[in-house]
Scaffold this motif. Structure first.
Motif, PDB file in Angstrom:
ATOM      1  N   ALA A 262       0.833  -1.211   0.000  1.00  0.00           N
ATOM      2  CA  ALA A 262       0.000   0.000   0.000  1.00  0.00           C
ATOM      3  C   ALA A 262       0.862   1.253   0.000  1.00  0.00           C
ATOM      4  CB  ALA A 262      -0.914  -0.007   1.222  1.00  0.00           C
TER       5      ALA A 262
ATOM      6  N   GLN B  56      -7.330  -1.611   3.093  1.00  0.00           N
ATOM      7  CA  GLN B  56      -8.101  -1.082   1.958  1.00  0.00           C
ATOM      8  C   GLN B  56      -8.764   0.244   2.331  1.00  0.00           C
ATOM      9  OE1 GLN B  56     -10.300  -4.750   1.350  1.00  0.00           O
ATOM     10  NE2 GLN B  56      -9.548  -4.883  -0.759  1.00  0.00           N
TER      11      GLN B  56
ATOM     12  N   ASP C  68      -4.715  -1.152  -2.604  1.00  0.00           N
ATOM     13  CA  ASP C  68      -5.419  -1.820  -3.699  1.00  0.00           C
ATOM     14  C   ASP C  68      -5.050  -3.303  -3.585  1.00  0.00           C
ATOM     15  OD1 ASP C  68      -6.140  -2.965  -6.089  1.00  0.00           O
ATOM     16  OD2 ASP C  68      -5.110  -1.501  -7.360  1.00  0.00           O
TER      17      ASP C  68
ATOM     18  N   GLU D 284      -8.850  -5.573   5.098  1.00  0.00           N
ATOM     19  CA  GLU D 284      -9.949  -4.603   4.992  1.00  0.00           C
ATOM     20  C   GLU D 284      -9.524  -3.236   5.539  1.00  0.00           C
ATOM     21  OE1 GLU D 284     -13.154  -6.492   7.147  1.00  0.00           O
ATOM     22  OE2 GLU D 284     -12.721  -8.346   6.051  1.00  0.00           O
TER      23      GLU D 284
ATOM     24  N   VAL E 140      -0.872  -6.793  -3.636  1.00  0.00           N
ATOM     25  CA  VAL E 140      -1.157  -5.441  -3.140  1.00  0.00           C
ATOM     26  C   VAL E 140      -0.418  -4.413  -3.994  1.00  0.00           C
ATOM     27  CG1 VAL E 140      -1.261  -3.972  -1.095  1.00  0.00           C
ATOM     28  CG2 VAL E 140      -1.126  -6.451  -0.823  1.00  0.00           C
TER      29      VAL E 140
END
Ligand SMILES: Nc1ncnc2c1ncn2[C@@H]1O[C@H](COP(=O)(O)OP(=O)(O)O)[C@@H](O)[C@H]1O
Ligand SMILES: Nc1ccn([C@H]2C[C@H](O)[C@@H](COP(=O)(O)OP(=O)(O)O)O2)c(=O)n1
Length: 664
Positions: A257, A287, A292, A284, A302
């Motif tokens: 991320a 996210q 992504d 979660e 990721v």
């Protein structure tokens, strides 16, 4: 594993590639205990190899389980529900996943046992579990402080007709411990009643899932009552595959991320969206912050999504361990503050994690407020390089490594990096396989000087102390000379282009302390005085030097490099952050070389050696290309009167003076 005092992470830029993570700690230690208690033999695949599983394995062996290992598979033959035959004193380190369930299982089975751990383990409460076990008739005494290990366990007089109360709001490990132990004595239905809100529920789901694999179907009524049915027996399922650790995966999910940008992808294998581990739900949360993420049954990919990340305000009860990673992601979530709530259990983990996170995040420039069970983190306006304390807590070390990606070029010093051994001994090595940065960000220390000044000794020890790679550039010239001789070439200027062609494609490999040339071990062959002289000859040929440049620069890899030779600071790494020119008197050097050779059983005389080394000095310093000389910005170190340790300490002091956090 890095066993250095600290590990410096230079500014990192991006990440991509594939990682396979070690097995889950929670699953590994539960499977080990169930396999040890049950009937039959269990073959355990992909078991985590770490401090916490090692203490569990040692304990089980002491209790009389038979263990054998073939390749990556561990076979355990269980005690078939019977009490261990002999008394035992078990040392369980700092492994809560060993201490709590073993306490329950041994107290229920009965015998003479003592359970202890490291000092921090003796500060981690166990009173609620002991109270529950005492209520059902177990004999347990505290050997030091009331409510804490170490413990002595005796024989029980079990009373199982009434419901057993256990507190659920301190650690779910107490309930897990009872759930795994009580099937051993389930002549009738046994009921456990949870008092208070159950924390870390996902860990209970792992326990129930694994109990089912070992033949015990626990009934439950919400998260309040758990019933172990009469006649339950633990029976081996034969084979168990341990999935990769979802908490360990959190660092790489966060890494993707933060750093898998501009088309890069970070792929994690061995774990996917159907994982039984609660920490998989970290995905979660990541996210929500902008990651992504795509996943399959056994993989997760990721990429960077939103950037900067978005602040988060989240109840972390369902992901207590992985949530620490959110604390460091919050550094990159500008435009507000992130709040991590319902994290009271952090206070009784390996360290007081709320206090530890707050202290260390502040060092990087973040504003942090701390409550009894929450943290509020506001990202730094200006990032600071920092020395991060890790409190013997593996998760502190792992999550703070992610702070090295600030685009303001901060260096993160992780103190005591070996604390990752608790669950992920190869964490930093794995990180370095996927983390990328510009070569000029990777620190290099150059140590140049004449023969037998002690360059190799000094450079390799400095590299060991810093956890850096080591380049012995002289070895490459020695190998090039040997390879040229093997190819039948005379080591003269007439053969320059052919020797250079050999040098450009050297099939050389450095494996541990061995040097392989085309698969042949040439470690000793390149260390003779003749090999040194031959190296000096080929090193005077400009085309040979050019041929070896890229090979040498290729050693500049994370987390850093110490390179020794003649032209490390002048030609190969002119931008190096520290250059040392090492000398010693010719008499000292001849004496050192003689001792070194005589230790290998090679007899020589001082006079011959001294003449040789003066000849070599002359050739190395008078050649036209990259002659032996101090770089303009090199620090001179004459170690004629110094011990090896003194010169190592001197170089490390110079290195410290160059660190961005030297004044903090
Ligand atoms: N500061 C020092 N004091 C005493 N002996 C040293 C010192 N540094 C190195 N030595 C010894 O000198 C010998 C030559 O060192 P080495 O590292 O092989 O030198 P180089 O790489 O410069 O040729 C080794 O046996 C080493 O143990
Ligand atoms: N960076 C380097 C390293 C070594 N050389 C040459 C010059 C040296 O005499 C030989 C052998 O180097 P090496 O460092 O192994 O030799 P010593 O251990 O100092 O005796 O290679 C070089 O030209 N440039």
């Amino acid at each position: 594993m890095y066993t250095t005092e600290f590990l410096d992470l230079p500014p990192l830029d991006s990440a991509d590639g594939v990682v396979r993570l070690p097995g889950s700690k929670s699953i590994s230690n539960r499977v080990l205990l169930l396999a040890a208690l049950c009937e039959g033999t269990t073959a355990v695949h992909d078991l985590l190899d770490s401090d916490d599983t090692l203490v569990m394995l040692k304990a089980l062996e002491q209790l009389g389980c038979s263990l054998s290992r073939h390749g990556g598979v561990l076979r355990i033959t269980g005690l078939a529900g019977l009490p261990p035959a002999k008394p035992a004193k078990l040392f369980l380190g700092n492994a809560g996943t060993a201490m709590r369930p073993l306490t329950a299982a041994l107290a229920v089975l009965g015998g003479e046992f003592e359970l202890s751990g490291v000092p921090r383990m003796h500060e981690r409460p166990i009173g609620d579990l002991v109270d529950a076990l005492r209520k059902l008739g177990c004999t347990i005494d505290y050997l030091a402080q009331q409510g804490f290990p170490p413990l002595r366990i005796g024989r029980p007089q079990l009373r199982l007709t009434e419901a057993i109360p256990v507190r659920g709001d301190v650690s779910s490990q107490f309930l897990t411990a009872l759930l795994m132990a009580l099937p051993l004595v389930a002549q009738q239905d046994i009921t456990i009643e949870v008092e208070g809100e159950l924390v870390s529920r996902p860990y209970i789901e792992i326990t129930l899932n694994l109990l089912a694999r070992f033949g015990v179907a626990v009934r439950r009524d919400g998260w309040r009552r758990f019933i172990i049915p009469a006649g339950s027996r633990l029976v081996s399922p034969g084979e168990v595959h341990v999935e990769a650790d979802a908490s360990s995966a959190s660092y790489f999910i966060a890494l993707g991320a933060i750093a898998a940008h501009d088309g890069r992808v970070l792929r994690i294998e061995g774990l996917g969206h159907d994982s039984i581990q609660g920490d998989i739900r970290f995905v979660e949360a990541a996210q929500l912050m902008g990651a992504d993420v795509r996943s399959g049954p056994n993989w997760i990919e990721v990429r960077r999504g939103a950037w900067p990340l978005r602040p988060i305000n989240i109840d972390c009860n369902h992901i207590p361990d992985a949530a620490m990673t959110l604390g460091v992601m919050a550094l990159y979530a500008t435009g507000g503050s992130s709040v991590l709530r319902n994290i009271a259990s952090w206070r009784v983990k390996e360290t007081d994690r709320i206090a530890a996170m707050a202290t260390e995040l502040r060092k990087l420039g973040a504003r942090v407020e701390e409550g009894a069970d929450w943290l509020r983190i506001t990202p730094p306006d200006v990032w600071k390089s920092a020395r991060i304390g890790t409190y013997d807590d593996h998760r502190m070390a792992m999550c703070f490594s992610l702070a090295a990606f600030a685009d303001q070029g901060t260096t993160v010093r992780v103190e005591d990096p070996k604390c990752v051994g608790k669950t992920f001994p190869q964490y930093f090595e794995t990180l370095f396989t996927v983390a990328r940065t510009a070569p000029e960000h990777i620190p290099v220390i150059c140590i140049d000087g004449p023969t037998a000044s002690g360059k190799g000794t000094l450079a390799s020890r400095v590299a060991d102390r810093l956890g850096y790679h080591y380049l012995d550039s002289g070895a490459l010239y020695r190998i090039a000379a040997l390879a040229a001789r093997n190819a039948g070439l005379e080591l003269t200027a007439q053969r320059e282009s052919e020797i250079a062609a050999v040098a450009a494609t050297l099939p050389v490999r450095f494996a541990a302390d061995r040097v392989l040339l085309d698969g042949q071990d040439v470690t000793d062959a390149i260390r003779t005085e003749e090999a040194g002289m031959n190296a000096s000859r080929v090193s005077a040929l400009p085309a040979v030097r050019t041929a070896l440049v890229e090979l040498q620069r290729g050693f500049r890899q994370l987390p850093g490099l110490v390179a020794d030779g003649r032209d490390m600071g002048t030609v190969i790494f002119p931008g190096a952050a520290l250059k040392v020119y090492l000398t010693a008197s010719a008499a000292q050097r001849a004496d050192r070389r003689q001792r070194q050779l005589s230790a290998k059983g090679i007899a020589t005389t001082i006079d011959v050696l001294r003449a040789d080394l003066e000849a070599r000095d002359a050739r190395d310093s008078q050649r036209a290309v990259a002659p032996l000389k101090a770089a303009q910005d090199a620090l001179l170190l004459d170690n004629s009167e110094q011990s090896i340790e003194e010169s190592v300490d001197q170089v490390l002091r110079w290195w410290e003076e160059r660190q961005p956090f030297k004044d903090t």
